[in-house]
Write a protein that holds these residues in place. Structure first.
Motif, PDB file in Angstrom:
ATOM      1  N   GLY A 226       0.494  -1.285   0.049  1.00 34.96           N
ATOM      2  CA  GLY A 226      -0.032  -0.056  -0.022  1.00 34.96           C
ATOM      3  C   GLY A 226       1.049   1.268  -0.029  1.00 34.96           C
ATOM      4  O   GLY A 226       0.241   2.313  -0.185  1.00 34.96           O
ATOM      5  N   GLN A 227       2.052   1.291   0.187  1.00 31.39           N
ATOM      6  CA  GLN A 227       3.066   2.577  -0.017  1.00 31.39           C
ATOM      7  C   GLN A 227       2.948   3.080  -1.240  1.00 31.39           C
ATOM      8  O   GLN A 227       2.687   2.253  -2.224  1.00 31.39           O
ATOM      9  N   ALA A 228       3.043   4.345  -1.578  1.00 32.82           N
ATOM     10  CA  ALA A 228       3.057   4.901  -2.954  1.00 32.82           C
ATOM     11  C   ALA A 228       4.247   4.235  -3.883  1.00 32.82           C
ATOM     12  O   ALA A 228       5.322   4.343  -2.981  1.00 32.82           O
ATOM     13  N   LYS A 229       4.037   4.003  -4.943  1.00 35.88           N
ATOM     14  CA  LYS A 229       4.965   3.384  -5.699  1.00 35.88           C
ATOM     15  C   LYS A 229       5.837   4.463  -6.234  1.00 35.88           C
ATOM     16  O   LYS A 229       5.941   4.631  -7.420  1.00 35.88           O
ATOM     17  N   VAL A 230       6.762   5.143  -5.584  1.00 39.89           N
ATOM     18  CA  VAL A 230       7.533   6.199  -5.871  1.00 39.89           C
ATOM     19  C   VAL A 230       8.905   5.702  -5.226  1.00 39.89           C
ATOM     20  O   VAL A 230       8.999   5.569  -4.183  1.00 39.89           O
ATOM     21  N   LEU A 231       9.924   5.946  -6.109  1.00 40.73           N
ATOM     22  CA  LEU A 231      11.262   5.206  -5.724  1.00 40.73           C
ATOM     23  C   LEU A 231      12.443   6.347  -6.150  1.00 40.73           C
ATOM     24  O   LEU A 231      12.207   6.800  -7.464  1.00 40.73           O
ATOM     25  N   ILE A 232      13.104   6.721  -5.255  1.00 41.40           N
ATOM     26  CA  ILE A 232      14.027   7.794  -5.786  1.00 41.40           C
ATOM     27  C   ILE A 232      15.693   6.833  -5.382  1.00 41.40           C
ATOM     28  O   ILE A 232      15.898   6.168  -4.523  1.00 41.40           O
ATOM     29  N   LEU A 233      16.374   6.927  -6.806  1.00 35.92           N
ATOM     30  CA  LEU A 233      17.755   6.365  -6.936  1.00 35.92           C
ATOM     31  C   LEU A 233      18.689   7.493  -7.042  1.00 35.92           C
ATOM     32  O   LEU A 233      18.604   7.942  -8.123  1.00 35.92           O
ATOM     33  N   ASP A 234      19.206   7.890  -6.075  1.00 41.37           N
ATOM     34  CA  ASP A 234      20.036   8.982  -5.880  1.00 41.37           C
ATOM     35  C   ASP A 234      21.517   8.639  -6.353  1.00 41.37           C
ATOM     36  O   ASP A 234      22.234   8.703  -5.216  1.00 41.37           O
ATOM     37  N   ASP A 235      21.683   8.672  -7.582  1.00 43.58           N
ATOM     38  CA  ASP A 235      23.326   8.404  -8.185  1.00 43.58           C
ATOM     39  C   ASP A 235      23.672   6.942  -7.523  1.00 43.58           C
ATOM     40  O   ASP A 235      24.839   6.639  -7.275  1.00 43.58           O
ATOM     41  N   VAL A 236      22.827   6.124  -7.097  1.00 44.43           N
ATOM     42  CA  VAL A 236      23.230   4.807  -6.358  1.00 44.43           C
ATOM     43  C   VAL A 236      23.792   3.900  -7.193  1.00 44.43           C
ATOM     44  O   VAL A 236      24.683   2.936  -6.879  1.00 44.43           O
ATOM     45  N   LEU A 237      23.294   3.856  -8.668  1.00 41.77           N
ATOM     46  CA  LEU A 237      23.755   2.799  -9.384  1.00 41.77           C
ATOM     47  C   LEU A 237      25.173   3.467 -10.304  1.00 41.77           C
ATOM     48  O   LEU A 237      25.592   2.633 -10.746  1.00 41.77           O
ATOM     49  N   GLN A 238      25.666   4.428  -9.791  1.00 44.11           N
ATOM     50  CA  GLN A 238      26.975   4.800 -10.510  1.00 44.11           C
ATOM     51  C   GLN A 238      28.102   4.030 -10.276  1.00 44.11           C
ATOM     52  O   GLN A 238      29.129   4.095 -10.910  1.00 44.11           O
ATOM     53  N   SER A 239      28.047   3.581  -8.869  1.00 48.98           N
ATOM     54  CA  SER A 239      29.298   2.877  -8.385  1.00 48.98           C
ATOM     55  C   SER A 239      28.969   1.488  -8.602  1.00 48.98           C
ATOM     56  O   SER A 239      30.034   0.591  -8.191  1.00 48.98           O
ATOM     57  N   VAL A 240      28.051   0.879  -9.059  1.00 45.92           N
ATOM     58  CA  VAL A 240      27.825  -0.491  -9.219  1.00 45.92           C
ATOM     59  C   VAL A 240      28.939  -0.966 -10.663  1.00 45.92           C
ATOM     60  O   VAL A 240      28.980  -0.187 -11.484  1.00 45.92           O
ATOM     61  N   ASP A 241      29.180  -2.009 -10.487  1.00 46.44           N
ATOM     62  CA  ASP A 241      30.253  -2.601 -11.621  1.00 46.44           C
ATOM     63  C   ASP A 241      29.435  -2.399 -12.857  1.00 46.44           C
ATOM     64  O   ASP A 241      28.297  -2.892 -12.986  1.00 46.44           O
ATOM     65  N   ALA A 242      30.327  -1.641 -13.951  1.00 49.51           N
ATOM     66  CA  ALA A 242      29.787  -1.573 -15.185  1.00 49.51           C
ATOM     67  C   ALA A 242      29.255  -2.627 -15.781  1.00 49.51           C
ATOM     68  O   ALA A 242      28.152  -2.747 -16.694  1.00 49.51           O
ATOM     69  N   ASN A 243      29.806  -3.904 -15.615  1.00 49.19           N
ATOM     70  CA  ASN A 243      29.189  -4.967 -16.342  1.00 49.19           C
ATOM     71  C   ASN A 243      27.916  -5.665 -15.814  1.00 49.19           C
ATOM     72  O   ASN A 243      27.260  -6.388 -16.534  1.00 49.19           O
ATOM     73  N   ILE A 244      27.444  -5.288 -14.725  1.00 51.19           N
ATOM     74  CA  ILE A 244      26.152  -5.558 -14.273  1.00 51.19           C
ATOM     75  C   ILE A 244      25.140  -4.512 -14.086  1.00 51.19           C
ATOM     76  O   ILE A 244      24.033  -4.554 -13.817  1.00 51.19           O
ATOM     77  N   ARG A 245      25.795  -3.042 -14.330  1.00 51.10           N
ATOM     78  CA  ARG A 245      24.847  -2.110 -13.991  1.00 51.10           C
ATOM     79  C   ARG A 245      23.600  -1.855 -15.074  1.00 51.10           C
ATOM     80  O   ARG A 245      22.579  -1.720 -14.618  1.00 51.10           O
ATOM     81  N   VAL A 246      23.799  -2.196 -16.200  1.00 47.40           N
ATOM     82  CA  VAL A 246      22.824  -2.069 -17.228  1.00 47.40           C
ATOM     83  C   VAL A 246      21.839  -3.139 -16.807  1.00 47.40           C
ATOM     84  O   VAL A 246      20.422  -2.767 -16.794  1.00 47.40           O
ATOM     85  N   ALA A 247      22.147  -4.329 -16.813  1.00 46.12           N
ATOM     86  CA  ALA A 247      21.625  -5.369 -16.217  1.00 46.12           C
ATOM     87  C   ALA A 247      20.503  -5.368 -15.209  1.00 46.12           C
ATOM     88  O   ALA A 247      19.576  -5.379 -15.129  1.00 46.12           O
ATOM     89  N   LEU A 248      21.079  -4.504 -14.217  1.00 46.41           N
ATOM     90  CA  LEU A 248      20.491  -4.244 -13.083  1.00 46.41           C
ATOM     91  C   LEU A 248      19.339  -3.178 -13.397  1.00 46.41           C
ATOM     92  O   LEU A 248      18.153  -3.281 -12.793  1.00 46.41           O
ATOM     93  N   MET A 249      19.543  -2.119 -13.947  1.00 46.22           N
ATOM     94  CA  MET A 249      18.431  -1.185 -14.297  1.00 46.22           C
ATOM     95  C   MET A 249      17.684  -1.765 -15.033  1.00 46.22           C
ATOM     96  O   MET A 249      16.506  -1.224 -15.113  1.00 46.22           O
ATOM     97  N   GLU A 250      17.811  -2.828 -16.217  1.00 44.15           N
ATOM     98  CA  GLU A 250      16.690  -3.205 -16.768  1.00 44.15           C
ATOM     99  C   GLU A 250      15.801  -4.138 -15.779  1.00 44.15           C
ATOM    100  O   GLU A 250      14.624  -3.931 -16.224  1.00 44.15           O
ATOM    101  N   LEU A 251      16.517  -4.729 -14.860  1.00 44.33           N
ATOM    102  CA  LEU A 251      15.532  -5.252 -14.012  1.00 44.33           C
ATOM    103  C   LEU A 251      14.806  -4.274 -13.309  1.00 44.33           C
ATOM    104  O   LEU A 251      13.488  -4.555 -13.118  1.00 44.33           O
ATOM    105  N   VAL A 252      15.144  -3.290 -12.790  1.00 41.58           N
ATOM    106  CA  VAL A 252      14.505  -2.222 -12.136  1.00 41.58           C
ATOM    107  C   VAL A 252      13.432  -1.465 -12.960  1.00 41.58           C
ATOM    108  O   VAL A 252      12.273  -1.642 -12.546  1.00 41.58           O
ATOM    109  N   VAL A 253      13.380  -1.250 -14.315  1.00 43.06           N
ATOM    110  CA  VAL A 253      12.562  -0.587 -15.034  1.00 43.06           C
ATOM    111  C   VAL A 253      11.556  -1.645 -15.488  1.00 43.06           C
ATOM    112  O   VAL A 253      10.189  -1.241 -15.559  1.00 43.06           O
ATOM    113  N   ARG A 254      11.836  -3.021 -15.616  1.00 38.53           N
ATOM    114  CA  ARG A 254      10.938  -3.943 -15.881  1.00 38.53           C
ATOM    115  C   ARG A 254      10.056  -4.439 -14.443  1.00 38.53           C
ATOM    116  O   ARG A 254       8.832  -4.380 -14.604  1.00 38.53           O
ATOM    117  N   ASP A 255      10.675  -4.523 -13.299  1.00 36.87           N
ATOM    118  CA  ASP A 255      10.039  -5.154 -12.251  1.00 36.87           C
ATOM    119  C   ASP A 255       9.264  -4.013 -11.652  1.00 36.87           C
ATOM    120  O   ASP A 255       8.375  -3.980 -10.770  1.00 36.87           O
TER     121      ASP A 255
END
Length: 605
Positions: free
Chosen positions: A381-410
């Motif tokens: 029941g919480q509002a479906k609003v999520l702030i990602l404040d530069d949090v993915l910038q430090s994730v390893d480049a080889n998994i960063r795109v796959a991770l964001m694809e997961l976020v946008v999809r799920d």
């Protein structure tokens, strides 16, 4: 040319309609009302990096609140915008309830604006406005404003890099304390922070229990008991039943035991007595019990059921064949313990991420855990609003795109507010949102200074906006530069969606000269042929006048620049759809269409 001018008029009409339009109404279903709330706008007044006032809209051209990419250099004010949203909606900034400066705590009032007052106001999609005001002086901080909306009362809406680091750096025995403000409506009383003495008792009691269980396991092995007991009562029952055969305690001194068994019973008893002593000390120090325990249980109720998604998400991002399960475990070590247990394929026992994962995978597990918690809160029941404040910038480049694809999809039906400072990563994010059909707007911060704050450019979703603005300026060199960039962007996207003879890979960099021949080859016998000829006639102006200095380019006429600009705009209109926001894709031999089939490129042979 006439088609482009008609598009220009229609776009102006659409903008006017959007400006005066109303936010779409929310559902009448009360059970879903909170989860459907979104952020429409935020107003900042002398807040953090904003010395004056700033208004930022998250409204899409479709008239609804949208996800947003907020782009700007480090220190340009991106975080101030999303922090204002969080402070208005949840009365906190980055899980930090300290209100005014001092050490690592966030300073809410802007120092260039005296530092004595700040205010923010958020407009929600259900018509509510949430306002918060802070005033600061010698007497301390005074915060006033509306109550936290029910739609934002469960878990923090913002995720920052500091949250990931804190999760990783906090020992498992007290890691759950990070989430003490989760799943706690106003009806549950607050839990005070543990004192140093209380935490010391918790940690010592944990160690005593561990030693007791270890000794009990050794005893169980000696007398052939499998599996060994872990609970104190079960351990006492094993000793009474399997060691002393139910002989009364007062008569046990008469029993002769094997020396190894007798010694191990003494070790178990010693640790058990120490646990009992620490339990008494815990009572004297008022460690969490009764109503406070209710709060811990409420938190665990929300957070402990995320193992399925956590596992599937990790496997989707990494494809790791050796991992079978990732599961959070609460309360095994202490009242505020949170362990992440990893089950490997072919292994009966679990282990910790630190023992089997690289630092990059550990970062990923922590990040996914926070996302899993947010997702669980949205389902409750919480509002479906999520702030990602530069949090993915430090994730390893080889998994960063796959991770964001997961976020946008799920998180497809969520409003995602993503801050980013790297241009390549911004382009990758654009591509991800587009490929998954997730509507978004863009807000770009051109520059920031101490006295004036950020210079905001609402970029919108239409890549042609900047060129229309340049055309209005009547500067031929500006038009050539922006038109060249638009043509380069068109080629970049089409080289993916057609695709062209240039073999693309994620994160690569190709120039217009690399991509243009392949685009010409694929589209020269289609309905785009005429506009391709016109673009090709003028595309040399991109470098000659728009990107580099050439002496002869000083004689460039407005008519030439205007022809290049209009050709680029018409090319864009023939391969990009304003309705679905997608680029044309191949659907047959020399046949291309957007996903809604509004824009089509057909074979004219």
């Amino acid at each position: 040319m006439a088609k482009v001018l008609r598009l220009h008029s229609q776009r102006a009409a659409n903008r006017a309609h959007t400006d005066v339009g109303t936010v779409a109404g929310v559902t009448n279903d009360e059970s879903n009302k909170s989860s459907r709330v979104r952020i429409s706008r935020v107003h900042l007044d002398a807040f953090r990096g904003i010395p004056k006032t700033l208004d930022v809209s998250f409204m899409h051209a479709n008239g609804k609140p949208s996800s947003a990419l907020i782009f700007g250099d480090n220190g340009s004010g991106k975080s101030s915008i999303v922090d204002a949203v969080e402070w208005a909606c949840q009365k906190t900034v980055g899980r930090n309830r300290a209100l005014y400066g001092g050490g690592s705590t966030p300073s809410l009032a802007n120092l260039a604006a005296s530092g004595e007052r700040c205010a923010v106001e958020v407009t929600l999609s259900d018509g509510q406005s949430v306002r918060r005001i802070g005033s600061f002086g010698d007497g301390g901080a005074n915060i006033s404003g509306h109550a936290v909306p029910q739609a934002f009362s469960r878990v923090p809406m913002s995720l920052k890099r500091a949250d990931i680091l804190r999760f990783l750096d906090t020992p498992a025995i007290k890691r759950a304390s990070i989430f003490m403000d989760h799943a706690l409506g106003d009806e549950i009383s607050s839990l005070e922070s543990l004192t140093t003495d209380q935490q010391a008792v918790i940690e010592e009691r944990h160690e005593a229990k561990r030693l007791m269980r270890e000794a009990a396991a050794n005893l169980a092995s000696l007398i052939g008991i499998t599996p060994p007991p872990r609970d104190a009562n079960d351990i006492a029952d094993m000793i009474a039943t399997d060691v002393y055969k139910r002989i009364p305690v007062v008569d046990r001194i008469k029993v002769s035991l094997p020396r190894a068994v007798e010694e191990q019973v003494e070790v178990v008893t010693r640790h058990k007595e120490r646990v009992q002593q620490l339990n008494q000390l815990a009572k004297r120090l008022s460690l969490p019990t009764s109503e406070k325990t209710e709060r811990l249980l409420a938190m665990q109720s929300l957070l402990s059921g995320v193992g399925d998604w956590l596992t599937s998400a990790f496997l989707a991002v990494t494809g790791a064949p050796h991992v079978r399960r990732i599961e959070p475990k609460f309360g095994a070590l202490s009242v505020v313990s949170l362990e992440i247990r990893i089950t490997l394929v072919g292994r009966p026992t679990t282990t910790t991420p630190e023992k089997v994962f690289s630092e990059g995978y550990q970062d990923l597990v922590a990040l996914l855990y926070f996302l899993a918690v947010a997702r669980a809160a949205g389902e409750q029941g919480q509002a479906k609003v999520l702030i990602l404040d530069d949090v993915l910038q430090s994730v390893d480049a080889n998994i960063r795109v796959a991770l964001m694809e997961l976020v946008v999809r799920d998180f497809k039906d969520w409003q995602l507010l993503v801050t980013v400072h790297d241009r390549l990563w911004r382009n990758q994010l654009r591509d991800i949102f587009q490929r998954f059909g997730h509507p978004r707007i863009e807000v770009e911060i051109k520059q920031w200074n101490f006295g004036a704050g950020p210079d905001i450019v609402p970029a919108g979703t239409d890549a042609a906006d900047s060129l229309w603005a340049a055309m209005d300026s009547s500067d031929p060199f500006a038009v050539c530069g922006v038109a060249g960039r638009l043509v380069e962007q068109i080629c970049d996207r089409l080289s993916w969606t057609i695709p062209t003879s240039v073999k693309r890979k994620r994160g690569d960099t190709y120039t217009l000269a690399d991509m243009w021949p392949g685009i010409m080859k694929e589209l020269k016998r289609t309905s785009c042929a005429d506009v391709l000829v016109r673009v090709d006639r003028w595309v040399h102006l991109r470098n000659a006048a728009g990107a580099h200095y050439n002496e002869w380019a000083e004689s460039l006429t407005w008519a030439e620049a205007e022809s290049f600009g209009y050709s680029a705009l018409e090319f864009y209109s023939q391969v990009h759809c304003d309705s679905c926001g997608q680029w044309v894709e191949r659907i047959g031999a020399k046949q291309f269409s957007c996903r809604c089939f509004t824009v089509k490129v057909i074979n004219e042979n």
